[in-house]
Design a protein around this motif. Structure first.
Motif, PDB file in Angstrom:
ATOM      1  N   LYS A 220      -3.558  -7.095   6.201  1.00 57.96           N
ATOM      2  CA  LYS A 220      -2.298  -6.941   5.191  1.00 57.96           C
ATOM      3  C   LYS A 220      -2.441  -8.135   4.368  1.00 57.96           C
ATOM      4  N   ARG A 223      -4.922  -8.003   1.617  1.00 58.02           N
ATOM      5  CA  ARG A 223      -4.372  -7.173   0.721  1.00 58.02           C
ATOM      6  C   ARG A 223      -3.470  -7.841  -0.238  1.00 58.02           C
ATOM      7  N   PRO A 227      -5.634  -8.836  -3.798  1.00 57.14           N
ATOM      8  CA  PRO A 227      -5.671  -7.385  -3.743  1.00 57.14           C
ATOM      9  C   PRO A 227      -6.648  -6.782  -4.889  1.00 57.14           C
ATOM     10  N   PHE A 230      -9.307  -6.421  -2.518  1.00 57.68           N
ATOM     11  CA  PHE A 230      -9.273  -5.288  -1.395  1.00 57.68           C
ATOM     12  C   PHE A 230      -9.460  -4.005  -2.012  1.00 57.68           C
ATOM     13  N   PHE A 231      -8.586  -3.853  -3.245  1.00 50.88           N
ATOM     14  CA  PHE A 231      -8.845  -2.507  -3.838  1.00 50.88           C
ATOM     15  C   PHE A 231     -10.034  -2.147  -4.479  1.00 50.88           C
TER      16      PHE A 231
END
Length: 314
Positions: A220, A223, A227, A230-231
């Motif tokens: 978490k 992320r 981000p 992560f994405f």
């Protein structure tokens, strides 16, 4: 404002809390020692008061809740956080304090894993879990922190007053570490000796459930703080899946001019669309994360001003 505050979160630690308080009083006689009781049903409070600690209470269960209360209520130039189970020797506290006061450290990590932890600790899955968490965080966040899960740390005033405590339980140490790494705070390691709990003292940490919470917390926070990475990984995985199913369909179309697996082609298209959406989600959230870091730096400046005002009032 206290010069040094020793923070000891406790839940049913009557076997050891008195010794812990006395040990830290001997090593840091100028410190104020706070024991925060977390709904203990034994003699923890009585024995902590007997040893000379200032006893306060946090009624929401969980170590993260206790630390949140501590950080809100106490002002000090330097904070030492330790456990009430007598696994962390007090004699290393002075070196950790000096790094905050004289070396501009924001967080000092009491490193068990470089000394006696793997021989003293009798729970093999804890050994594996500590190594796994350390390797994962250092890889994902490009840090060189030697012990992620240690409960023995020192903090500056600036770290304590800018750290948003979100975790309720034992994930709190992981959250502290990632916050310091993301906000470019100075983190130093001090190698400490570790000793296992004395006979009759039981750990409150559940190897499997708390270990799973820690790993979920890492995911978490990765992320939230990174981000785009992560994405971007999600987009890459979705693209690989889409390409893997699309290649046989394309090969058959080239060979025969037909597309007999039309549903597969549709799924590939939607999967690729999800990958593209992941990229754009990462870009949008990365802009938000950058703005959050800018706001943090402005807040840090305000905390510095308040710290100087408190120092003048001493």
């Amino acid at each position: 404002m206290d010069k040094i505050a020793v923070l000891i979160p406790c839940y049913n630690e009557e076997k050891t809390v008195e010794k812990v308080v006395r040990d830290f009083r001997q090593v840091l006689p100028e410190a104020v020692i706070y024991v925060y009781d977390n709904n203990s049903s034994d003699r923890t409070v009585e024995l902590a008061e007997k040893a000379g600690a200032v006893v306060r209470h946090e009624y929401l269960q969980g170590k993260g809740n206790v630390i949140r209360r501590m950080f809100r209520e106490i002002d000090a130039e330097v904070y030492i956080m330790t456990d009430g189970d007598d696994t962390y020797p007090a004699e290393f506290a002075r070196e950790m304090v000096d790094k905050v006061l004289h070396h501009q450290s924001d967080m000092v990590v009491g490193d068990r894993l470089s000394s006696t932890y793997f021989t003293e600790n009798k729970r093999p899955f804890h050994n594996f879990g500590n190594s796994l968490v350390r390797g994962t965080i250092n890889k994902l966040f490009h840090t060189e922190i030697k012990d992620i899960m240690t409960g023995y740390r020192a903090f500056s005033y600036q770290f304590v007053k800018t750290f948003p405590v979100l975790s309720k339980g034992f994930e709190i140490e992981t959250e502290m570490t990632i916050h310091a790494a993301d906000k470019n705070m100075q983190v130093d390691n001090v190698v400490i000796e570790y000793r296992d709990r004395p006979e009759g003292s039981e750990s409150k940490l559940n190897t499997y459930s708390d270990g799973a919470k820690v790993l979920m917390s890492i995911a978490k926070l990765y992320r939230n703080y990174k981000p785009m990475h992560f994405f971007g990984i999600m987009a890459l995985l979705l693209t690989i899946i889409s390409a893997g199913f699309f290649c046989p369909v394309l090969a058959e179309y080239v060979a025969t001019g037909l597309v007999p697996k039309f549903p597969t082609l549709i799924v590939c298209g939607f999967t690729l669309m999800a990958a593209i959406q992941s990229v754009f989600a990462g870009l949008i959230l990365a802009a938000g994360a950058q703005r959050s870091r800018q706001e943090f730096e402005m807040h840090l400046m305000q905390v510095d001003i308040r710290y100087k005002e408190l120092k003048k009032d001493e």
